[in-house]
Design an enzyme around this catalytic site. Structure first.
Site, short mmCIF file in Angstrom:
data_model
loop_
_atom_site.label_atom_id
_atom_site.label_comp_id
_atom_site.label_asym_id
_atom_site.label_seq_id
_atom_site.Cartn_x
_atom_site.Cartn_y
_atom_site.Cartn_z
N ASP A 33 -77.54 -77.92 46.37
CA ASP A 33 -76.23 -77.97 47.04
C ASP A 33 -75.67 -79.39 46.94
OD1 ASP A 33 -74.83 -76.09 49.54
OD2 ASP A 33 -74.20 -78.17 49.28
N HIS A 95 -68.20 -68.53 58.07
CA HIS A 95 -68.41 -69.85 57.43
C HIS A 95 -68.63 -69.77 55.93
CE1 HIS A 95 -68.54 -71.76 61.35
NE2 HIS A 95 -69.36 -70.78 61.74
N GLN A 96 -68.18 -68.68 55.28
CA GLN A 96 -68.29 -68.65 53.83
C GLN A 96 -67.13 -69.44 53.22
OE1 GLN A 96 -68.07 -64.77 51.94
NE2 GLN A 96 -68.92 -65.55 50.02
N HIS A 102 -74.18 -66.23 47.71
CA HIS A 102 -75.19 -67.29 47.57
C HIS A 102 -76.09 -67.32 48.79
CE1 HIS A 102 -71.50 -69.03 49.29
NE2 HIS A 102 -72.28 -69.82 50.00
N HIS A 104 -78.55 -69.88 50.85
CA HIS A 104 -78.95 -71.26 51.06
C HIS A 104 -80.43 -71.27 51.42
CE1 HIS A 104 -74.75 -72.90 51.92
NE2 HIS A 104 -74.55 -71.62 52.18
P1 5GP Z 1 -70.84 -71.45 52.17
O1 5GP Z 1 -70.20 -72.14 53.34
O2 5GP Z 1 -69.84 -70.72 51.31
O3 5GP Z 1 -72.00 -70.57 52.58
O4 5GP Z 1 -71.49 -72.60 51.32
C1 5GP Z 1 -70.99 -73.06 50.10
C2 5GP Z 1 -71.89 -74.20 49.66
O5 5GP Z 1 -71.57 -74.52 48.33
C3 5GP Z 1 -71.71 -75.47 50.50
O6 5GP Z 1 -72.95 -75.81 51.09
C4 5GP Z 1 -71.22 -76.50 49.48
O7 5GP Z 1 -71.78 -77.79 49.70
C5 5GP Z 1 -71.70 -75.91 48.17
N1 5GP Z 1 -70.86 -76.27 47.04
C6 5GP Z 1 -69.50 -76.12 46.97
N2 5GP Z 1 -69.05 -76.55 45.78
C7 5GP Z 1 -70.13 -76.98 45.08
C8 5GP Z 1 -70.28 -77.53 43.79
O8 5GP Z 1 -69.35 -77.73 43.00
N3 5GP Z 1 -71.57 -77.85 43.40
C9 5GP Z 1 -72.64 -77.63 44.21
N4 5GP Z 1 -73.85 -77.97 43.74
N5 5GP Z 1 -72.52 -77.11 45.46
C10 5GP Z 1 -71.28 -76.79 45.88
#
Ligand code: 5GP
Length: 141
Positions: A33, A95-96, A102, A104
Site C-alpha cells: 500500500d 471507507h472504500q 482489494h 488489506h
Molecule cells: P480503500 O479505502 O479503498 O479500502 O483502500 C484503498 C487503498 O489503496 C488505500 O490504503 C491507499 O493507500 C491505496 N492506494 C491508492 N492508490 C494507490 C496507488 O496508486 N498505489 C498503491 N500502492 N496503493 C494505493
C-alpha cells in the site's frame, strides 16, 4: 462509479503505474500500500475487474482465498508481527476509496501502529428471522 469502470489498480496490474509487487499469479496481484497503516501493509487484489466483493466471480474469489493465508504468513514472517487485520471495504460509506476489490493485510504490533477500530455493538434482535431471511437470499453457486 460502475462495477466495470477501470481504476488505478487496473493500471498497476498492467504495469503502467509502478508499485512494489510482492506476489502475482494468473488471477491475483499483491503489492505494498502506498500509504501504509503499518510496515508491511499489503493490498491483495483480483486481476478480474470487480468494484466490490459481492460482484466478484466464484473463480476469482477462490483464487484470492487460496493465496490470502500464504500472503498473511509472509507478512508476519517479514515484519515479526504476530497480530494483523485483514480488511476489505465495500462502498464509500464503508471507507472504500478504490473501486476494485482489494484485501488489506495490516500488521499490528502491541501498542503499535496498524488499523484503529471502533467496534460499537448493538443487542441482537430478531436473530432467528434475520438468519432465515439471509439464508433464503443466498443464491445457488
Ligand atoms: P480503500 O479505502 O479503498 O479500502 O483502500 C484503498 C487503498 O489503496 C488505500 O490504503 C491507499 O493507500 C491505496 N492506494 C491508492 N492508490 C494507490 C496507488 O496508486 N498505489 C498503491 N500502492 N496503493 C494505493
Amino acid at each position: 462509479m460502475t462495477e466495470h469502470e477501470p481504476t488505478i489498480f487496473d493500471q498497476i496490474i498492467a504495469g503502467n503505474i509502478p508499485c512494489h509487487r510482492v506476489y502475482e499469479d494468473e488471477h491475483v496481484f499483491a503489492f505494498l500500500d502506498i500509504n501504509p497503516l503499518s510496515v508491511g501493509h499489503v493490498l491483495v487484489i483480483p486481476k478480474e475487474r470487480a468494484a466490490q466483493l459481492h460482484l466478484l466471480s466464484d473463480d476469482a474469489a477462490a483464487a484470492l482465498g487460496r493465496v490470502l493465508p500464504r500472503l498473511c504468513r509472509a507478512v508476519l514472517k517479514t515484519t515479526g508481527s504476530e497480530a494483523y487485520n485483514v480488511l476489505q471495504n465495500n462502498g464509500a460509506d464503508a471507507h472504500q476509496a478504490v473501486f476494485h476489490v482489494h484485501f488489506h493485510i495490516i500488521p499490528k504490533l502491541p501498542k503499535g501502529p496498524g488499523l484503529g477500530l471502533q467496534w460499537t455493538t448493538q443487542e441482537l434482535e430478531g436473530g432467528e428471522d434475520l438468519a432465515a431471511a439471509i439464508t433464503a437470499n443466498i443464491e445457488e453457486s
